[in-house]
Design a protein around this motif. Structure first.
Motif, PDB file in Angstrom:
ATOM      1  N   ARG A   1      -7.438  -8.211  -3.787  1.00 51.63           N
ATOM      2  CA  ARG A   1      -8.660  -7.911  -4.550  1.00 51.63           C
ATOM      3  C   ARG A   1      -8.430  -6.733  -5.489  1.00 51.63           C
ATOM      4  O   ARG A   1      -8.864  -6.754  -6.657  1.00 51.63           O
ATOM      5  CB  ARG A   1      -9.822  -7.611  -3.596  1.00 51.63           C
ATOM      6  CG  ARG A   1     -10.361  -8.819  -2.862  1.00 51.63           C
ATOM      7  CD  ARG A   1     -11.706  -8.509  -2.204  1.00 51.63           C
ATOM      8  NE  ARG A   1     -11.593  -7.474  -1.183  1.00 51.63           N
ATOM      9  CZ  ARG A   1     -11.368  -7.713   0.108  1.00 51.63           C
ATOM     10  NH1 ARG A   1     -11.212  -8.968   0.527  1.00 51.63           N
ATOM     11  NH2 ARG A   1     -11.314  -6.719   0.982  1.00 51.63           N
ATOM     12  N   ALA A   2      -7.740  -5.719  -4.991  1.00 48.68           N
ATOM     13  CA  ALA A   2      -7.462  -4.548  -5.824  1.00 48.68           C
ATOM     14  C   ALA A   2      -6.588  -4.918  -7.019  1.00 48.68           C
ATOM     15  O   ALA A   2      -6.811  -4.442  -8.143  1.00 48.68           O
ATOM     16  CB  ALA A   2      -6.785  -3.458  -4.984  1.00 48.68           C
ATOM     17  N   CYS A   3      -5.602  -5.782  -6.805  1.00 45.49           N
ATOM     18  CA  CYS A   3      -4.723  -6.208  -7.901  1.00 45.49           C
ATOM     19  C   CYS A   3      -5.507  -6.973  -8.961  1.00 45.49           C
ATOM     20  O   CYS A   3      -5.316  -6.771 -10.169  1.00 45.49           O
ATOM     21  CB  CYS A   3      -3.585  -7.072  -7.358  1.00 45.49           C
ATOM     22  SG  CYS A   3      -2.358  -6.179  -6.389  1.00 45.49           S
ATOM     23  N   ARG A   4      -6.387  -7.847  -8.515  1.00 47.59           N
ATOM     24  CA  ARG A   4      -7.202  -8.602  -9.476  1.00 47.59           C
ATOM     25  C   ARG A   4      -8.124  -7.674 -10.252  1.00 47.59           C
ATOM     26  O   ARG A   4      -8.312  -7.844 -11.464  1.00 47.59           O
ATOM     27  CB  ARG A   4      -8.005  -9.669  -8.732  1.00 47.59           C
ATOM     28  CG  ARG A   4      -7.162 -10.812  -8.214  1.00 47.59           C
ATOM     29  CD  ARG A   4      -7.969 -11.750  -7.341  1.00 47.59           C
ATOM     30  NE  ARG A   4      -7.159 -12.871  -6.871  1.00 47.59           N
ATOM     31  CZ  ARG A   4      -7.494 -13.664  -5.859  1.00 47.59           C
ATOM     32  NH1 ARG A   4      -8.647 -13.460  -5.216  1.00 47.59           N
ATOM     33  NH2 ARG A   4      -6.694 -14.661  -5.481  1.00 47.59           N
ATOM     34  N   ASP A   5      -8.703  -6.708  -9.564  1.00 51.26           N
ATOM     35  CA  ASP A   5      -9.581  -5.747 -10.233  1.00 51.26           C
ATOM     36  C   ASP A   5      -8.823  -4.934 -11.281  1.00 51.26           C
ATOM     37  O   ASP A   5      -9.413  -4.466 -12.262  1.00 51.26           O
ATOM     38  CB  ASP A   5     -10.215  -4.795  -9.214  1.00 51.26           C
ATOM     39  CG  ASP A   5     -11.257  -5.489  -8.338  1.00 51.26           C
ATOM     40  OD1 ASP A   5     -11.702  -6.592  -8.710  1.00 51.26           O
ATOM     41  OD2 ASP A   5     -11.606  -4.930  -7.284  1.00 51.26           O
ATOM     42  N   LEU A   6      -7.509  -4.770 -11.069  1.00 52.25           N
ATOM     43  CA  LEU A   6      -6.677  -4.027 -12.019  1.00 52.25           C
ATOM     44  C   LEU A   6      -6.249  -4.879 -13.216  1.00 52.25           C
ATOM     45  O   LEU A   6      -5.588  -4.396 -14.122  1.00 52.25           O
ATOM     46  CB  LEU A   6      -5.428  -3.492 -11.304  1.00 52.25           C
ATOM     47  CG  LEU A   6      -5.672  -2.343 -10.318  1.00 52.25           C
ATOM     48  CD1 LEU A   6      -4.456  -2.154  -9.416  1.00 52.25           C
ATOM     49  CD2 LEU A   6      -5.988  -1.059 -11.074  1.00 52.25           C
TER      50      LEU A   6
ATOM     51  N   GLU B   1      -5.585  -5.946   5.326  1.00 51.56           N
ATOM     52  CA  GLU B   1      -4.956  -5.096   4.309  1.00 51.56           C
ATOM     53  C   GLU B   1      -4.485  -5.926   3.118  1.00 51.56           C
ATOM     54  O   GLU B   1      -4.562  -5.487   1.970  1.00 51.56           O
ATOM     55  CB  GLU B   1      -3.767  -4.336   4.921  1.00 51.56           C
ATOM     56  CG  GLU B   1      -4.132  -3.255   5.913  1.00 51.56           C
ATOM     57  CD  GLU B   1      -4.362  -3.821   7.315  1.00 51.56           C
ATOM     58  OE1 GLU B   1      -4.269  -5.070   7.487  1.00 51.56           O
ATOM     59  OE2 GLU B   1      -4.632  -3.027   8.233  1.00 51.56           O
TER      60      GLU B   1
ATOM     61  N   TRP C   1       0.839  -1.189   0.000  1.00 48.59           N
ATOM     62  CA  TRP C   1       0.000   0.000   0.000  1.00 48.59           C
ATOM     63  C   TRP C   1       0.878   1.245   0.000  1.00 48.59           C
ATOM     64  O   TRP C   1       1.776   1.371   0.824  1.00 48.59           O
ATOM     65  CB  TRP C   1      -0.920   0.016   1.219  1.00 48.59           C
ATOM     66  CG  TRP C   1      -2.079  -0.922   1.124  1.00 48.59           C
ATOM     67  CD1 TRP C   1      -2.277  -2.065   1.830  1.00 48.59           C
ATOM     68  CD2 TRP C   1      -3.212  -0.790   0.252  1.00 48.59           C
ATOM     69  NE1 TRP C   1      -3.454  -2.665   1.451  1.00 48.59           N
ATOM     70  CE2 TRP C   1      -4.061  -1.907   0.489  1.00 48.59           C
ATOM     71  CE3 TRP C   1      -3.603   0.149  -0.708  1.00 48.59           C
ATOM     72  CZ2 TRP C   1      -5.259  -2.104  -0.186  1.00 48.59           C
ATOM     73  CZ3 TRP C   1      -4.799  -0.048  -1.389  1.00 48.59           C
ATOM     74  CH2 TRP C   1      -5.617  -1.148  -1.119  1.00 48.59           C
TER      75      TRP C   1
ATOM     76  N   LEU D   1      -3.164   4.035  -1.998  1.00 48.75           N
ATOM     77  CA  LEU D   1      -3.378   3.331  -3.257  1.00 48.75           C
ATOM     78  C   LEU D   1      -2.474   2.106  -3.336  1.00 48.75           C
ATOM     79  O   LEU D   1      -1.413   2.072  -2.702  1.00 48.75           O
ATOM     80  CB  LEU D   1      -3.052   4.260  -4.443  1.00 48.75           C
ATOM     81  CG  LEU D   1      -3.919   5.511  -4.631  1.00 48.75           C
ATOM     82  CD1 LEU D   1      -3.260   6.433  -5.641  1.00 48.75           C
ATOM     83  CD2 LEU D   1      -5.315   5.126  -5.078  1.00 48.75           C
ATOM     84  N   PRO D   2      -2.853   1.093  -4.124  1.00 50.10           N
ATOM     85  CA  PRO D   2      -1.934  -0.019  -4.356  1.00 50.10           C
ATOM     86  C   PRO D   2      -0.649   0.506  -4.985  1.00 50.10           C
ATOM     87  O   PRO D   2      -0.678   1.350  -5.887  1.00 50.10           O
ATOM     88  CB  PRO D   2      -2.700  -0.914  -5.341  1.00 50.10           C
ATOM     89  CG  PRO D   2      -4.138  -0.565  -5.127  1.00 50.10           C
ATOM     90  CD  PRO D   2      -4.148   0.898  -4.811  1.00 50.10           C
TER      91      PRO D   2
ATOM     92  N   GLU E   1      -7.499  -7.066   0.969  1.00 45.92           N
ATOM     93  CA  GLU E   1      -7.961  -5.917   0.187  1.00 45.92           C
ATOM     94  C   GLU E   1      -7.015  -5.620  -0.966  1.00 45.92           C
ATOM     95  O   GLU E   1      -7.450  -5.303  -2.080  1.00 45.92           O
ATOM     96  CB  GLU E   1      -8.077  -4.697   1.110  1.00 45.92           C
ATOM     97  CG  GLU E   1      -8.700  -3.481   0.454  1.00 45.92           C
ATOM     98  CD  GLU E   1      -8.772  -2.283   1.382  1.00 45.92           C
ATOM     99  OE1 GLU E   1      -9.195  -1.206   0.915  1.00 45.92           O
ATOM    100  OE2 GLU E   1      -8.392  -2.413   2.573  1.00 45.92           O
ATOM    101  N   LEU E   2      -5.710  -5.760  -0.704  1.00 41.23           N
ATOM    102  CA  LEU E   2      -4.718  -5.484  -1.748  1.00 41.23           C
ATOM    103  C   LEU E   2      -4.798  -6.501  -2.881  1.00 41.23           C
ATOM    104  O   LEU E   2      -4.733  -6.140  -4.061  1.00 41.23           O
ATOM    105  CB  LEU E   2      -3.317  -5.473  -1.133  1.00 41.23           C
ATOM    106  CG  LEU E   2      -2.147  -5.118  -2.056  1.00 41.23           C
ATOM    107  CD1 LEU E   2      -2.354  -3.773  -2.734  1.00 41.23           C
ATOM    108  CD2 LEU E   2      -0.837  -5.128  -1.265  1.00 41.23           C
TER     109      LEU E   2
END
Length: 297
Positions: free
Chosen positions: A74-79, A68, A15, A38-39, A71-72
């Motif tokens: 998930r954010a990477c996969r969403d990207l 954390e 993060w 942000l990631p 969440e990180l």
């Protein structure tokens, strides 16, 4: 089903907590601004930019199984990043980077990558267990490697047969970790991406231009070196010659991640078949677009 990656991004995924102010700052400044989370991390910054250039990066890193970390991931996969090969530690927290930026650049920064360092070679399991490669059949594609790994692990990677066929693109995480890349100065398959200060640290001297720094790295045994100098020139040096260009002039609104964007833009351009001159132009344009506050495309 696991996707087949176009490139592996090995290193820090964490993060980013960044405080930005439009004011010029110095030690002890207390000014209004914005704080974002942000990631980030060198490997992730590179991977996120590669996705914008329509490549499929896979991450090899360590992320905790704390909230954390969940969440990180998930954010990477969403990207659009491949996270199947990430080492998920049960006893290490997710890493964090914190920086303060003013109108005059980065004022101070702290990178807490202790979990990545503690995980060590566990993050490379997919390269040895047959998932992405093995001793008998080493991975033979592009790899972006960052200097947040320990000196010991970087030395092992430089000697390892697991990387013997890879196209290695290597960058320090910061000037403070530049000397960790010394094992790659004489590596037969490594391209170095450094800024002027980092080049000086690797060569144990000071340079006044990107061209001089790139030449110095070649003289120290580098196969290829790309050296940036902020808004000044950038150079790409190989035994065939040195190319130097000046980046587009833009209004700078952010600094953290600019070097990673330059590296990703350059890798993507060459992966698409661009020659050295065109690839350098595209990388400089991507970095300039990024620091101006826009997204590289």
């Amino acid at each position: 089903m696991t996707q087949e990656p176009d490139i592996l991004c090995i290193g820090s995924v964490l993060w980013d907590v960044i405080g930005r102010s439009p004011s010029h700052m110095r030690q002890g400044s207390d000014v209004p601004g914005r704080i974002t989370r942000l990631p980030g991390g060198v490997a992730l910054n590179i991977a996120m930019t590669l996705v914008r250039f329509r490549l499929r990066p896979a991450l090899l890193t360590a992320i905790g199984q704390d909230e954390e970390g969940h969440e990180l991931v998930r954010a990477c996969r969403d990207l659009g990043l491949i996270t199947d090969h990430v080492y998920r530690s049960t006893d290490l927290p997710t890493d964090t980077y914190m920086a303060v930026e003013g109108a005059n650049g980065v004022i101070a920064a702290i990178a807490d990558a202790h979990s990545l360092e503690a995980a060590g070679g566990k993050i490379l399991r997919a390269l040895s267990d047959g998932t992405l490669g093995s001793d008998l059949h080493p991975y033979d594609g592009l790899i972006a490697l960052d200097g947040n790994l320990t000196q010991r692990l970087l030395e092992q990677i430089a000697r390892s047969p697991l990387f013997a066929r890879a196209d290695l693109r290597v960058a320090p995480a910061s000037p403070g970790k530049a000397e960790r890349l010394s094992p790659f100065l004489t590596h037969s398959r490594a391209t170095l991406y450094v800024n002027l200060e980092e080049a000086g640290l690797l060569c144990q001297t000071e340079f006044d231009s990107s061209e001089a720094a790139a030449r110095g790295l070649l003289e120290r045994g580098a196969l290829r070196a790309l050296v940036t100098d902020g808004g000044n020139s950038a150079s790409d040096a190989t035994p065939d010659g040195i190319l130097t260009q000046t980046p587009p002039s833009v209004l700078v609104t952010r600094v953290t991640g600019a070097g990673d964007t330059f590296m990703a833009g350059h890798i993507a351009a060459e992966a698409a078949g661009a020659d050295r001159d065109a690839a350098l132009t595209r990388a400089l344009k991507a970095a300039a677009t990024y620091v101006s506050g826009e997204h590289a495309t």
